[in-house]
Design a protein around this motif. Structure first.
Motif, mmCIF file in Angstrom:
data_model
loop_
_atom_site.group_PDB
_atom_site.id
_atom_site.type_symbol
_atom_site.label_atom_id
_atom_site.label_comp_id
_atom_site.label_asym_id
_atom_site.label_seq_id
_atom_site.Cartn_x
_atom_site.Cartn_y
_atom_site.Cartn_z
ATOM 1 N N ASN A 95 6.269 -7.139 0.324
ATOM 2 C CA ASN A 95 6.671 -7.685 1.523
ATOM 3 C C ASN A 95 6.990 -8.934 1.892
ATOM 4 O O ASN A 95 7.116 -9.263 2.918
ATOM 5 C CB ASN A 95 5.363 -7.237 2.910
ATOM 6 N N ASP A 96 6.991 -9.815 0.722
ATOM 7 C CA ASP A 96 7.200 -11.423 0.753
ATOM 8 C C ASP A 96 6.489 -11.799 1.942
ATOM 9 O O ASP A 96 6.983 -12.887 2.626
ATOM 10 C CB ASP A 96 8.581 -11.395 1.038
ATOM 11 N N TRP A 97 5.167 -11.693 1.992
ATOM 12 C CA TRP A 97 4.166 -12.463 2.793
ATOM 13 C C TRP A 97 3.870 -13.981 2.235
ATOM 14 O O TRP A 97 3.506 -13.849 1.161
ATOM 15 C CB TRP A 97 2.917 -11.476 3.009
ATOM 16 N N GLN A 98 4.011 -14.803 2.932
ATOM 17 C CA GLN A 98 4.055 -16.272 2.100
ATOM 18 C C GLN A 98 2.599 -16.658 2.592
ATOM 19 O O GLN A 98 1.803 -16.851 1.672
ATOM 20 C CB GLN A 98 5.039 -17.123 2.974
ATOM 21 N N SER A 99 2.238 -17.076 3.881
ATOM 22 C CA SER A 99 0.935 -17.680 4.217
ATOM 23 C C SER A 99 0.478 -17.151 5.617
ATOM 24 O O SER A 99 1.312 -17.055 6.382
ATOM 25 C CB SER A 99 1.123 -19.097 4.347
ATOM 26 N N GLY A 100 -0.959 -16.878 5.413
ATOM 27 C CA GLY A 100 -1.537 -16.352 6.558
ATOM 28 C C GLY A 100 -2.866 -15.570 6.152
ATOM 29 O O GLY A 100 -3.487 -15.935 5.403
ATOM 30 N N ALA A 101 -3.124 -14.553 7.082
ATOM 31 C CA ALA A 101 -4.363 -13.837 6.817
ATOM 32 C C ALA A 101 -3.948 -12.343 6.879
ATOM 33 O O ALA A 101 -3.130 -11.876 7.473
ATOM 34 C CB ALA A 101 -5.156 -14.046 7.993
ATOM 35 N N LEU A 102 -4.607 -11.566 5.877
ATOM 36 C CA LEU A 102 -4.460 -10.195 5.582
ATOM 37 C C LEU A 102 -5.752 -9.537 6.105
ATOM 38 O O LEU A 102 -6.824 -9.760 5.286
ATOM 39 C CB LEU A 102 -4.164 -10.255 4.138
ATOM 40 N N LEU A 103 -5.685 -8.707 7.001
ATOM 41 C CA LEU A 103 -6.693 -7.889 7.238
ATOM 42 C C LEU A 103 -6.705 -6.489 6.770
ATOM 43 O O LEU A 103 -5.591 -5.755 6.818
ATOM 44 C CB LEU A 103 -6.810 -7.606 8.965
ATOM 45 N N LEU A 104 -7.728 -6.230 6.022
ATOM 46 C CA LEU A 104 -7.849 -4.878 5.173
ATOM 47 C C LEU A 104 -8.851 -3.919 6.007
ATOM 48 O O LEU A 104 -9.898 -4.568 6.036
ATOM 49 C CB LEU A 104 -7.986 -4.796 3.804
ATOM 50 N N TYR A 105 -8.302 -2.842 6.344
ATOM 51 C CA TYR A 105 -9.300 -2.041 7.493
ATOM 52 C C TYR A 105 -9.330 -0.717 6.991
ATOM 53 O O TYR A 105 -8.380 -0.026 6.766
ATOM 54 C CB TYR A 105 -8.792 -2.053 8.783
ATOM 55 N N ASN A 148 -9.372 11.702 -0.804
ATOM 56 C CA ASN A 148 -8.166 10.987 -0.673
ATOM 57 C C ASN A 148 -8.239 10.009 0.363
ATOM 58 O O ASN A 148 -8.210 10.451 1.633
ATOM 59 C CB ASN A 148 -6.996 11.887 -0.385
ATOM 60 N N ARG A 149 -8.294 8.777 0.218
ATOM 61 C CA ARG A 149 -8.387 7.781 1.276
ATOM 62 C C ARG A 149 -7.210 6.705 1.368
ATOM 63 O O ARG A 149 -6.272 6.766 0.799
ATOM 64 C CB ARG A 149 -9.633 6.866 0.907
ATOM 65 N N LYS A 150 -7.186 5.982 2.572
ATOM 66 C CA LYS A 150 -6.302 5.187 2.683
ATOM 67 C C LYS A 150 -6.908 3.845 3.400
ATOM 68 O O LYS A 150 -8.154 4.030 4.007
ATOM 69 C CB LYS A 150 -5.160 5.653 4.022
ATOM 70 N N LEU A 151 -6.081 2.707 3.209
ATOM 71 C CA LEU A 151 -6.634 1.638 3.960
ATOM 72 C C LEU A 151 -5.393 0.955 4.701
ATOM 73 O O LEU A 151 -4.315 1.310 4.234
ATOM 74 C CB LEU A 151 -7.060 0.529 2.846
ATOM 75 N N TRP A 152 -5.746 0.495 5.743
ATOM 76 C CA TRP A 152 -4.687 -0.032 6.398
ATOM 77 C C TRP A 152 -4.765 -1.682 6.279
ATOM 78 O O TRP A 152 -5.714 -2.369 6.178
ATOM 79 C CB TRP A 152 -4.796 0.000 8.066
ATOM 80 N N ALA A 153 -3.461 -2.105 6.201
ATOM 81 C CA ALA A 153 -3.344 -3.662 5.951
ATOM 82 C C ALA A 153 -2.389 -4.243 7.009
ATOM 83 O O ALA A 153 -1.189 -3.712 7.211
ATOM 84 C CB ALA A 153 -2.745 -3.845 4.498
ATOM 85 N N GLN A 154 -3.088 -5.303 7.724
ATOM 86 C CA GLN A 154 -1.940 -6.103 8.692
ATOM 87 C C GLN A 154 -1.888 -7.508 8.247
ATOM 88 O O GLN A 154 -2.952 -8.185 7.943
ATOM 89 C CB GLN A 154 -2.786 -5.764 10.056
ATOM 90 N N PHE A 155 -0.887 -7.903 8.166
ATOM 91 C CA PHE A 155 -0.564 -9.276 7.660
ATOM 92 C C PHE A 155 -0.324 -10.225 8.905
ATOM 93 O O PHE A 155 0.399 -9.585 9.779
ATOM 94 C CB PHE A 155 0.545 -9.623 6.636
ATOM 95 N N MET A 156 -0.918 -11.427 9.127
ATOM 96 C CA MET A 156 -0.763 -12.240 10.266
ATOM 97 C C MET A 156 -0.336 -13.518 9.744
ATOM 98 O O MET A 156 -0.989 -14.228 9.121
ATOM 99 C CB MET A 156 -2.109 -12.187 11.068
ATOM 100 N N PRO A 157 1.003 -13.655 9.801
ATOM 101 C CA PRO A 157 1.442 -14.893 9.256
ATOM 102 C C PRO A 157 0.917 -16.375 10.043
ATOM 103 O O PRO A 157 0.688 -16.268 11.116
ATOM 104 C CB PRO A 157 3.151 -15.167 9.475
ATOM 105 N N SER A 158 0.890 -17.306 9.309
ATOM 106 C CA SER A 158 0.274 -18.643 9.892
ATOM 107 C C SER A 158 1.543 -19.400 10.537
ATOM 108 O O SER A 158 2.638 -19.212 10.242
ATOM 109 C CB SER A 158 -0.272 -19.700 8.910
#
Length: 131
Positions: free
Chosen positions: A28-38, A121-131
């Motif tokens: 996803n070319d996420w550079q810098s920030g916070a990643l929430l795994l839920y 079978n499980r899933k995790l949600w990931a939300q990236f929040m750029p800084s």
């Protein structure tokens, strides 16, 4: 939002998802920030702990079984009350720092999905929040 799919093979296990998280960050070319795994499951959790020595995961799993046994004084009809309690103890999420497209972990740290009521079978949600 992105999703990580996880297939677990036993009732209780800790699945190392660090490489999946790193791959998702790169793709996803996420550079810098916070990643929430839920974790949207009531019998699964996420934690960060040592991944270099597999005995650590073994020790956590074995001793969680002792602290919260599968069969106990539970009234929940599904027979998985211990899994709900363990999930509450670990928690459904982790907030991670991403810097220069790298998840910032300590030398021995890894990210684990904790299964307490598998196999599933499980899933995790990931939300990236750029800084």
């Amino acid at each position: 939002m992105n999703t990580i799919q996880i297939n677990t093979g036993s009732r209780e296990e800790m699945v190392d998802i660090t490489d999946s998280v790193r791959r998702m960050i790169k793709e996803n070319d996420w550079q810098s920030g916070a990643l929430l795994l839920y974790c949207p499951h009531t019998t699964g959790a996420i934690t960060v702990n040592e991944g270099a020595d597999p005995d650590v995961v073994r020790d956590i799993t074995v001793n969680m079984r002792k602290l919260v046994p599968h069969h106990g004084d539970y009234k929940h009809l599904e027979g998985n009350s211990d899994a709900h309690i363990k999930t509450s103890m670990f928690g459904p999420d982790q907030m991670l720092i991403v810097e220069n497209s790298e998840v910032m972990l300590g030398t021995w740290q890894r990210i684990f999905f904790c299964e307490f009521d598998g196999p599933r079978n499980r899933k995790l949600w990931a939300q990236f929040m750029p800084s």
